[in-house]
Write a protein that holds these residues in place. Structure first.
Motif, short mmCIF file in Angstrom:
data_model
loop_
_atom_site.label_atom_id
_atom_site.label_comp_id
_atom_site.label_asym_id
_atom_site.label_seq_id
_atom_site.Cartn_x
_atom_site.Cartn_y
_atom_site.Cartn_z
N ALA A 82 0.83 -1.21 0.00
CA ALA A 82 0.00 0.00 0.00
C ALA A 82 0.86 1.25 0.00
N LEU A 83 1.97 1.21 0.73
CA LEU A 83 2.86 2.36 0.83
C LEU A 83 3.44 2.73 -0.53
N VAL A 84 4.00 1.74 -1.21
CA VAL A 84 4.63 2.01 -2.51
C VAL A 84 3.60 2.43 -3.55
N LEU A 85 2.43 1.78 -3.56
CA LEU A 85 1.39 2.14 -4.52
C LEU A 85 0.85 3.54 -4.27
N PHE A 86 0.61 3.86 -2.99
CA PHE A 86 0.09 5.18 -2.63
C PHE A 86 1.07 6.27 -3.05
N LEU A 87 2.34 6.08 -2.72
CA LEU A 87 3.34 7.08 -3.07
C LEU A 87 3.55 7.15 -4.57
N GLY A 88 3.45 6.00 -5.23
CA GLY A 88 3.61 6.01 -6.69
C GLY A 88 2.54 6.85 -7.36
N VAL A 89 1.28 6.69 -6.92
CA VAL A 89 0.18 7.49 -7.47
C VAL A 89 0.36 8.96 -7.11
N LEU A 90 0.71 9.24 -5.84
CA LEU A 90 0.88 10.62 -5.39
C LEU A 90 2.01 11.32 -6.15
N TYR A 91 3.17 10.64 -6.24
CA TYR A 91 4.32 11.24 -6.91
C TYR A 91 4.05 11.46 -8.40
N THR A 92 3.42 10.48 -9.03
CA THR A 92 3.14 10.61 -10.46
C THR A 92 2.17 11.76 -10.72
N THR A 93 1.15 11.89 -9.88
CA THR A 93 0.16 12.97 -10.03
C THR A 93 0.80 14.34 -9.84
N ILE A 94 1.56 14.48 -8.75
CA ILE A 94 2.20 15.77 -8.46
C ILE A 94 3.15 16.18 -9.57
N THR A 95 4.02 15.25 -9.97
CA THR A 95 5.03 15.59 -10.98
C THR A 95 4.40 15.79 -12.35
N TYR A 96 3.24 15.15 -12.60
CA TYR A 96 2.57 15.39 -13.88
C TYR A 96 2.19 16.86 -14.01
N PHE A 97 1.54 17.40 -12.98
CA PHE A 97 1.09 18.78 -13.05
C PHE A 97 2.26 19.76 -12.93
#
Length: 461
Positions: A233-248
């Motif tokens: 859950a930790l890696v998936l949560f951070l993966g989604v968060l990091y990808t979203t933030i860096t996309y914008f």
């Protein structure tokens, strides 16, 4: 076990997950964006997706091993019980380098933020003061540390949400809504395999430390269930968060060369999208996040020392001691605090570079443990086992090979020197290899039952 007191199981899934978030510090994504964007040629989100998928293979290896050996010690325990106590010691010694330097990174980060704000205060005051707060937070209780961490993690997630909203607003005002969503941050003609490897080495740093929550196995309720779930859950949560933030961030600022330096990109972005007030709030929360990371890092280090002290690798009366009331390794927490004092004399770059050696050592060893334990020792040869315990760990090792190839020369030099010191210490405690290194004796019958039960669950699952 030391003074006869055992670690208490007080942590549920959420607590373990929060400690993991604390250690990995979500706000780190902001500080490395400029450098990552430069190295990936403006494709940070794409490389984050690659990094998450790649690191997940190693995460899965940890989940397999913690189900078989739900004890403190992480990679040290897994190698000790799978291969040999001497190899376990050397892996534990190598991983200890990562664990000892990780608290220094957070302490030095606080100092770097505070010194410009209060130039008349000596840097060592911030280092010592930060260490004192981190150490006291861990001495009181694991629950106190978790409660403090939960508050600061919530602030990080909140500021991340506000940051994303401001980035979207900035883009809409300057470019319009028509092109807000695009594949450009994920793929363009300029995107190459070299960009992927160069970027993944940098971005993988934001995932280093997920393994530390496995050291909490003896303080976690139903560790064979909650720790693996928390890791994934930790890696998936951070993966989604990091990808979203860096996309914008990438969409609003595709070219980081417009900033004074890549290192300072996040500061300039914060000012442009939110003004000076937002930048001040943002900086304050990032500083708080470093405290959270320091608390979690020291927590994990003290548990690894406890595992090695309980085995009498280090003096058991000190490192294997648990406080009779709080049931925490208080001497290890104090020792970790003292061991972080050299941060007064080193730089953040030096501390950060050394961490990778210890982390990659542990990651590689755990993947090898899975392959050897299940395919060789347990003689699992069915198709599902070959995929779970053969193919997946091998992919994890392949990714780590890329990381090893690109490791900083300073980290490699210090890591080799540290391991040579470990070999010398191993020779001493084994009296020239005339005996094996001390290790925790598992109940063979109990362990066999656990492994058979896990084997059956894999067959049926």
């Amino acid at each position: 076990m030391g003074n006869g007191v055992e670690l208490q199981r007080k942590l549920g899934f959420f607590s373990v997950f929060v400690i993991g978030l604390s250690l990995l510090t979500p706000a780190t994504v902001f500080t490395i964006f400029g450098i990552a964007s430069q190295n990936t040629n403006g494709h940070v989100p794409a490389v984050y997706l690659f990094s998450v998928i790649a690191i997940l293979f190693t995460v899965l290896s940890y989940t397999h091993m913690v189900k078989v050996f739900p004890r403190s010690g992480s990679a040290y325990t897994y190698v000790q019980q799978t291969f040999h106590p001497n190899l376990g010691f050397l892996v534990g010694w190598g991983a200890l380098l990562d664990y000892l330097f990780l608290p220094m990174v957070y302490v030095l980060s606080v100092a770097i933020y505070m010194v410009p704000l209060y130039p008349n205060v000596p840097e060592w005051v911030w280092i010592v003061g930060t260490l004192a707060i981190i150490t006291l937070s861990n001495i009181f209780s694991v629950k106190v540390a978790v409660s403090f961490s939960t508050l600061l993690i919530a602030l990080q997630v909140l500021i991340a949400g506000i940051f994303i909203a401001l980035l979207i607003n900035f883009y809409l005002v300057n470019e319009g809504a028509a092109t807000l969503f695009s594949l450009a941050p994920f793929y363009t003609e300029e995107f190459t395999l070299t960009n992927v490897f160069a970027g993944s080495v940098i971005l993988a740093y934001t995932f280093v430390g997920f393994d530390a929550i496995s050291t909490l196995a003896e303080e976690t309720i139903e560790p064979k269930k909650n720790i693996p779930r928390a890791m994934i859950a930790l890696v998936l949560f951070l993966g989604v968060l990091y990808t979203t933030i860096t996309y914008f961030m990438q969409r609003a600022f595709p070219d980081v060369t417009v900033f004074a330096t890549p290192d300072s990109a996040v500061v300039e972005i914060a000012i442009q999208v939110g003004g000076m007030f937002f930048n001040a709030v943002f900086t304050g929360i990032v500083i708080a996040a470093t405290f959270v990371g320091g608390i979690a890092a020291q927590l994990g280090t003290s548990r690894l020392l406890y595992a090695m002290g309980r085995d009498n690798v280090f003096p058991k009366k000190i490192f294997g001691y648990l406080h009779p009331k709080s049931h925490i390794p208080i001497f290890n927490i104090l020792a970790t605090g003292v061991a972080s004092l050299p941060a007064i004399f080193i730089t953040l770059d030096t501390a950060s570079s050394v961490i990778s050696f210890g982390a990659f050592t542990a990651f590689t060893a755990v993947n090898l443990c899975v392959i050897y334990y299940f395919l060789v020792k347990r003689k699992r040869k069915d198709g599902k086992a070959l995929i779970l315990f053969g193919l997946f760990p091998s992919i994890g090792i392949a990714f780590l090979a890329v990381m090893w190839y690109n490791i900083e020369p300073l980290a490699l030099t210090l890591g080799i020197a540290w391991n040579l010191l470990g070999v010398c210490f191993l020779i001493y405690i084994t009296r020239g290899f005339k005996k094996t290194a001390p290790s925790l004796d598992f109940n063979p019958e109990e362990t066999t039952k656990k492994v058979k039960k896990y084997d059956d669950s894999v067959h049926l699952g």
